[in-house]
Design a protein around this motif. Structure first.
Motif, short mmCIF file in Angstrom:
data_model
loop_
_atom_site.label_atom_id
_atom_site.label_comp_id
_atom_site.label_asym_id
_atom_site.label_seq_id
_atom_site.Cartn_x
_atom_site.Cartn_y
_atom_site.Cartn_z
N SER A 75 0.83 -1.20 0.00
CA SER A 75 0.00 0.00 0.00
C SER A 75 0.86 1.25 0.00
N LEU A 76 0.33 2.30 -0.62
CA LEU A 76 0.97 3.60 -0.59
C LEU A 76 0.65 4.31 0.72
N ALA A 77 1.53 5.20 1.11
CA ALA A 77 1.30 5.99 2.32
C ALA A 77 0.37 7.15 2.01
N GLY A 78 -0.46 7.52 2.98
CA GLY A 78 -1.24 8.75 2.89
C GLY A 78 -2.28 8.74 1.79
N PRO A 79 -3.04 9.84 1.72
CA PRO A 79 -4.09 9.97 0.71
C PRO A 79 -3.63 10.77 -0.49
N GLY A 80 -4.49 10.82 -1.51
CA GLY A 80 -4.29 11.71 -2.62
C GLY A 80 -3.59 11.08 -3.80
N THR A 81 -3.33 11.91 -4.80
CA THR A 81 -2.67 11.45 -6.02
C THR A 81 -1.16 11.45 -5.83
N ILE A 82 -0.46 11.01 -6.88
CA ILE A 82 0.99 11.15 -6.94
C ILE A 82 1.27 12.10 -8.10
N ASP A 83 1.79 13.30 -7.77
CA ASP A 83 1.96 14.31 -8.81
C ASP A 83 3.23 15.13 -8.66
N SER A 84 4.18 14.69 -7.84
CA SER A 84 5.47 15.38 -7.76
C SER A 84 6.54 14.43 -7.25
N VAL A 85 7.77 14.79 -7.52
CA VAL A 85 8.91 14.03 -7.04
C VAL A 85 9.83 14.98 -6.28
N ALA A 86 10.46 14.47 -5.25
CA ALA A 86 11.47 15.22 -4.50
C ALA A 86 12.72 14.34 -4.39
N CYS A 87 13.82 14.77 -5.01
CA CYS A 87 15.10 14.12 -4.86
C CYS A 87 15.86 14.83 -3.75
N TYR A 88 16.50 14.08 -2.85
CA TYR A 88 17.05 14.76 -1.68
C TYR A 88 18.38 14.18 -1.25
N ASP A 89 19.16 15.03 -0.59
CA ASP A 89 20.43 14.69 0.05
C ASP A 89 20.42 15.35 1.42
N LEU A 90 20.37 14.54 2.46
CA LEU A 90 20.33 15.06 3.83
C LEU A 90 21.69 14.83 4.48
N GLN A 91 22.59 15.73 4.23
CA GLN A 91 23.95 15.71 4.77
C GLN A 91 24.62 14.35 4.58
N CYS A 92 24.64 13.89 3.34
CA CYS A 92 25.35 12.64 3.00
C CYS A 92 26.78 13.00 2.66
N GLN A 93 27.54 13.42 3.64
CA GLN A 93 28.80 14.10 3.39
C GLN A 93 29.90 13.17 2.86
N ASP A 94 29.68 11.87 2.87
CA ASP A 94 30.68 10.97 2.30
C ASP A 94 30.49 10.77 0.80
N GLY A 95 29.49 11.37 0.22
CA GLY A 95 29.26 11.21 -1.21
C GLY A 95 28.00 11.93 -1.64
N ASP A 96 27.94 12.28 -2.91
CA ASP A 96 26.80 13.02 -3.44
C ASP A 96 25.69 12.06 -3.87
N GLN A 97 24.55 12.66 -4.21
CA GLN A 97 23.44 11.92 -4.78
C GLN A 97 23.27 12.40 -6.23
N ASN A 98 23.27 11.46 -7.16
CA ASN A 98 23.13 11.79 -8.57
C ASN A 98 21.90 11.11 -9.15
N PHE A 99 21.19 11.84 -10.00
CA PHE A 99 19.96 11.35 -10.62
C PHE A 99 20.01 11.63 -12.11
N ASN A 100 19.17 10.91 -12.87
CA ASN A 100 19.15 11.14 -14.32
C ASN A 100 17.94 10.45 -14.93
N ARG A 101 17.70 10.77 -16.20
CA ARG A 101 16.71 10.10 -17.05
C ARG A 101 15.39 9.86 -16.33
N MET A 102 14.69 10.92 -16.05
CA MET A 102 13.39 10.84 -15.37
C MET A 102 12.29 10.92 -16.42
N GLN A 103 11.35 9.97 -16.37
CA GLN A 103 10.28 9.98 -17.35
C GLN A 103 9.02 9.35 -16.80
#
Length: 846
Positions: A239-267
């Protein structure tokens, strides 16, 4: 429901079944409507700013791609210099998921403040997902704070609503979250059922991720490796959490100081493109002695769709077979059994073809035979081998070899056989079947010094071997199993002669090494020295990141050689031709090989180059991630290299394309390089700006010049960046270890040609990115240079002239004017033709 497919299971299926991973690569994907798409190649890559902090080239408000309801919205904490706290965004790196120009979206959040204080968040809105729509993204987690807490984490969340008040909104409205947190032990999923541990340990290799919205507030999620597309984990029906639709994405880095977060090819697409997987095939690929009475069976699984029995076919030697299934209904799992009788003593070539309801098709090709065991087969277990991986089975295996009759087989099966040196004999096959691994001992004392009477300089590097044959005829190594050199935990350092070669033949005739996996070599992997009529085929050579003189396949002074269908990840040169005496190499063909990574050169002549190399062809090969040159031709020991051709070579991600050097690193005179052809070559995504050195030498007051170098249909996209042309001529070759890195940036971004007689460029194309002031070619001491291509039109313009192919392809603007070299916008092929001393820069003029 969740399903974890371990790496070991997948690898075993590749080896035995040609199943999960290869199935994906062999799949024919159905077409799907793309509703939204973006990748980092759409952004402009900038360099780091002078302070050393990444420029924010993945910027707030950037509206690249298509189909999105909002631009990127970037949220981050404010830099605190006192605590060295900072967060931000950039475009680049992320090698496993990169698009053009080594681009991916990157974010960082570093510092020494309170754990998780610094945050970088990138959000984007899209039309609400509808049932069976698919959201895809690539993510490479390059590090998490070691010793941190759950507050240190990176990942992405699919959300309801586009909350972007500040960086704390990264999880506002989250319905699905995939992430890794410090101390978590594996990648995690957070949904309406709570937190789910996938069991996938931390890795920087990256993922291809596919989220499908399903009915009744549930979802389907597939995690695949970004390096080989293997399915690592599947979640379905949670099951999905919470109510409502899915209509946005959030990519995040919360002080991952040993390495970065990289993303690509979103569709966002209309249907899954993940093909079905064919697995659990019996008999296994390459199986001997299969009893046809046991029947052939297999499984078809569709993780993202369904499959019907009417869309599954089995062919044996091209003939369709009758199949029985576990169900006649459309399902996600089909179990199939062949009901057509099979004959004994037959070699079968089999194909399983399956198509899911989305139209994705996969084919699994394998072979087996129904021969029965006989007195020619020496089972090493009958000679006392245990196969338990800890007891040394050297003596038992050698006893089986010594007892093997002419034309016989020494058979390793069902186990891991720990061993020191084993010595093969005449007229035999050493058969490591898919259920077996020959594991090299970690003790030097288990490897006697081997000294074949070859009188070859390369014997100074070669003293020990795991599998060895000397002065033998009709030697075969086969079976589909694995030879593990045990070089990952043992023999990790030391000169070559102190470490065992995985497979070494010397002074042999009619050698065939085929259908085995060779991993973790302790030194050079496969070495054939003065062995003739040699065939090396269908090997998977994988050092998986190990380095330190671990060549893939070395041929030393052999004649009549075919090397075909090798896949290589090597800790040094991948395919290397060497000569350590006057015998040289004659009549050699390398074809259909794939180099996935080389920590030195891809396809190479030398460095050992005493004898004559002649009548040699490399063709239809693919190279990527090569630390030095894709193609290297090096004569530095007095030898001759002539009549050599590189044809239909495709490469990407290499430091250098082509390196040719004639010189001497000893007291003798240089040799000869003559008639070297580069035909139908394509290359892109170069990792270095130096350019290709094509050079002879000036030594002992004499010039030594390679001759008759042909470039035909060579199309290479070079890496640029220089805003000046180096004025000092590159130093002469003077005996250094020959590598393209002897020189820094050359006077041309493409080819620097020096001390050469007869050089021809025919229908060759070059491009450079970013802008570079250097021309595509510069020469010094070159006689009879010919540059030709399709017919050109000359079009006058106010600056002078423009040269244009008849098909309107613009090459280069006029260079009559002083100043920096300039290409016409969109023109990747600036031919040049002007003369200055001591360099000659070629620019077409009136």
């Amino acid at each position: 429901m969740s399903l974890k497919l371990s790496v070991s299971v997948l690898l075993r299926r590749v080896t035995i079944l040609v199943a999960a991973i290869s199935a994906i690569f062999n799949a024919q994907l159905a077409s799907a409507q793309i509703y939204a798409y973006d990748d980092a190649g759409n952004a402009i890559t900038l360099t780091n700013n002078p302070s050393g902090i990444f420029s924010q080239t993945w910027t707030n408000g950037m509206n690249t791609g298509f189909g999105w309801l909002s631009p990127w919205v970037m949220l981050q904490t404010v830099r605190n210099n006192a605590q060295q706290n900072f967060a931000g965004f950039y475009n680049g790196n992320g090698s496993y998921i990169a698009t053009t120009n080594n681009s991916s979206w990157g974010m960082f959040a570093n510092g020494n403040g309170v754990s998780g204080t610094n945050k970088a968040v990138a959000c984007r809105q899209f039309s609400s997902l509808i049932t069976n729509q698919v959201f895809e993204i690539q993510w490479q987690c390059k590090g998490i704070a070691s010793g941190g807490t759950a507050a240190n984490r990176g990942g992405f969340a699919l959300r309801n609503g586009m909350a972007t008040n500040n960086y704390l909104d990264y999880d506002t409205g989250t319905r699905f979250d995939f992430f890794y947190e410090a101390g978590g032990g594996s990648f995690l999923i957070l949904d309406g059922n709570g937190t789910l541990a996938t069991g996938i340990p931390f890795t920087t290799n990256g993922f291809n991720l596919e989220f499908t919205l399903k009915p009744n507030n549930t979802y389907h999620f597939v995690i695949r490796s970004a390096t080989n597309n293997a399915v690592l984990y599947i979640v379905d029906g949670r099951s999905l959490a919470g109510p409502g639709t899915i209509d946005s994405v959030a990519c995040y880095d919360l002080q991952c100081q040993d390495g970065d977060q990289n993303f690509n090819r979103m569709q966002i697409i209309s249907t899954s493109l993940l093909p079905p997987i064919i697995s659990n095939v019996q008999p296994t690929n390459g199986a001997y002695f299969f009893n046809p009475a046991n029947g052939l069976f297999f499984e078809v699984d569709s993780q993202a769709s369904t499959v019907a029995s009417t869309n599954v076919m089995l062919l044996l030697n091209g003939i369709p077979q009758a199949l029985a299934f576990n169900t006649a209904n459309v399902t996600q799992q089909l179990l199939a059994t062949n009901t057509t009788p099979m004959a004994t003593n037959v070699i079968y070539n089999a194909s399983i073809i399956a198509t899911d309801t989305n139209g994705n098709c996969v084919t699994n090709d394998f072979s087996f035979n129904t021969y029965q065991t006989n007195s020619l087969w020496m089972d090493v277990k009958k000679f006392g081998a245990t196969g338990n991986g800890t007891t040394k089975d050297t003596a038992a295996i050698q006893s089986a070899i010594n007892a093997c009759p002419s034309g016989g087989f020494v058979w390793l099966h069902n186990g891991t056989f720990l061993s020191g040196t084993i010595i093969l004999t005449n007229n035999m096959t050493f058969y490591v079947d898919p259920t077996a691994t020959l594991l090299g001992s970690g003790s030097t004392s288990d490897y006697p010094i081997l000294n074949p009477p070859a009188n070859n300089s390369q014997q100074s590097n070669c003293d020990m071997a795991l599998v060895y044959a000397q002065s033998s005829t009709n030697v075969v190594i086969d079976g589909g199993g694995t030879i593990n050199g045990n070089g990952r935990t043992n023999f990790t350092s030391g000169v070559e002669s102190t470490r065992p070669i995985a497979i070494w033949t010397a002074l042999c005739n009619h050698v065939n090494i085929q259908n085995v996996n060779i991993v973790d070599a302790s030194m050079w992997t496969v070495v054939n020295m003065q062995s003739d009529f040699l065939t090396i085929s269908n090997l998977n050579i994988n050092d998986d990141g190990l380095n330190g003189n671990r060549d893939g396949c070395d041929v030393v002074d052999c004649w009549h050689v075919v090397i075909a269908n090798l896949t290589i990840d090597s800790g040094d040169d991948s395919i290397c031709l060497k000569s350590g005496n006057s015998r040289g190499i004659n009549d050699l063909l390398v074809k259909n090989c794939v180099i996935t990574r080389s920590q030195s050169n891809g396809l190479k002549f030398g460095t050992a180059s005493t004898g004559t190399f002649t009548n040699i062809t490399f063709q239809d090969c693919t190279e990527q991630n090569v630390a030095h040159s894709a193609m290297a031709v090096e004569s530095v020991d007095g030898g001759t290299i002539k009549n050599a051709t590189f044809q239909r070579i495709n490469f990407t991600g290499c430091q250098n394309a082509i390196f040719v050097v004639l010189g001497t690193r000893n007291s003798g005179p240089p040799g000869v390089i003559d008639r070297i052809n580069f035909r139908d070559i394509t290359g892109s995504n170069m990792s270095d700006t130096r350019g290709c050195p094509i050079t002879g030498c000036f030594t002992n007051n004499l010039f030594y010049r390679p001759s008759n170098i042909l470039f035909s249909n060579v199309n290479i996209s070079f890496k640029g960046v220089l805003n000046f042309i180096p004025t000092n001529p590159p130093v002469e070759y003077s005996g250094q270890y020959p590598e393209n890195t002897i020189w820094t940036n050359l006077p041309a971004y493409g080819y620097y040609v020096r001390h050469i007689v007869n050089v021809t460029f025919t229908n060759c194309f070059t491009s450079v990115s970013p802008f570079d002031a250097r021309p595509w070619i510069a020469t010094s001491d070159v006689s009879n240079l010919k540059i030709s291509g399709p017919a050109l039109n000359v079009i006058p313009n106010p600056a002078g002239l423009t040269l244009q192919w008849q098909n309107n392809f613009v090459l280069q603007s006029s260079t009559n004017l002083t100043g920096l070299y300039q290409d016409v916008v969109g023109a990747p092929n600036p031919y040049t033709n002007s003369f200055t001393d001591p360099q000659r820069y070629f620019r077409l003029r009136q």
